[in-house]
Enzyme design. Structure first.
Site, PDB file in Angstrom:
ATOM      1  CE1 TYR A   1     -90.991  -6.223   0.634  1.00 36.72           C
ATOM      2  CE2 TYR A   1     -89.234  -6.979   2.093  1.00 36.72           C
ATOM      3  CZ  TYR A   1     -90.569  -6.695   1.862  1.00 36.72           C
ATOM      4  OH  TYR A   1     -91.485  -6.875   2.877  1.00 36.72           O
TER       5      TYR A   1
ATOM      6  CB  SER B   1     -89.256  -5.612   5.823  1.00 35.35           C
ATOM      7  OG  SER B   1     -88.552  -6.845   5.787  1.00 35.35           O
TER       8      SER B   1
END
Length: 251
Positions: A158, A144
């Site tokens: 995350y 990501s």
């Protein structure tokens, strides 16, 4: 040098979101698929749909929780046997729970780190063992843009989990450098999936557009790819050099 066609592809987290989208795109390209996720009923429905729309392909599925390393080590080679080998493994299964550290949601942050780091590691172990035996293969880790800098709030754990994947991928790449095993780290920006609820920014793209860009990047087999390429490659470059007070306002 053109990349070989990766005919037999395993995708984890294939029951929804980017995983399901990739399965549909690769099926339309005539690829054979091994699909895993925790929700077997969704996988069964997806398998029927893909075979109805693309009767020339092979699709095999298995219920799998990537948090269980013994199950991953058992299921991945079993699916490879069903397809006669695997040419590409897409490490996609992941979760996006989380809260600011120290605010009473340690369980959510721990769950994200467990699945996204240790679950991905288990998938990499199984895939690389197969690829080493075959002498070739393409391992894809879905990271990501949130991995580039430390993220605040709901994205702290995350982003950290995805940063771990970047380092894991580079270490594996160094290990097999010069071989026929390719390793790609893919960094999506904001794409409209369930995992990104509450995390969507001004450059968010729809799921179909995001999945199309994602599969196109994967097919090129880059060391590192951004999805969509614009604006996320430029944004990533900026994130690396901007001071933290600016980064926290942007993210």
């Amino acid at each position: 040098m053109p990349h070989p066609t990766r005919q037999r592809i395993l995708i984890t987290g294939a029951s929804s979101g980017l995983g399901e989208g990739m399965a549909r795109r690769f099926a339309a390209m005539g690829r054979d698929l091994a699909l895993v996720a925790r929700r077997a009923e969704l996988l069964d429905a997806l398998e029927k749909d893909l075979l109805a729309g693309h009767p020339g392909i092979r699709v095999t599925t298995a219920a799998l929780d990537v948090d269980d390393p013994e199950a991953v080590a058992r299921v991945v080679p079993a699916l490879a046997d069903e397809l006669g080998g695997l040419d590409r493994v897409v490490v996609n299964a992941g979760i996006g729970k989380g809260a600011s550290i120290g605010t009473g949601k340690a369980w959510a942050n721990r769950a994200t780190l467990l699945t996204n780091v240790l679950g991905s590691h288990a998938q990499c172990e199984a895939a690389m063992e197969l690829f080493r035996a075959q002498g070739a293969g393409h391992l894809v880790l879905i990271s990501s843009v949130a991995s580039i800098r430390g993220m605040r709030g709901t994205r702290t754990a995350y982003g950290a989990s995805k940063a771990a994947l970047n380092a894991l991928a580079e270490g594996m790449r160094s290990d097999v450098y010069g071989s026929q095993i390719r390793i790609s780290t893919i960094l999506p920006g904001y794409i409209e999936t369930d995992i990104n609820v509450g995390r969507r920014g001004p450059f968010t793209v729809g799921l179909d557009k995001g999945v199309q860009a994602l599969t196109e990047v994967i097919e090129r087999e880059p060391v590192r790819g951004y999805v969509p390429e614009w604006p996320w490659r430029a944004v990533a470059g900026l994130l690396r050099v901007l001071p933290l007070p600016v980064v926290r306002r942007l993210t």
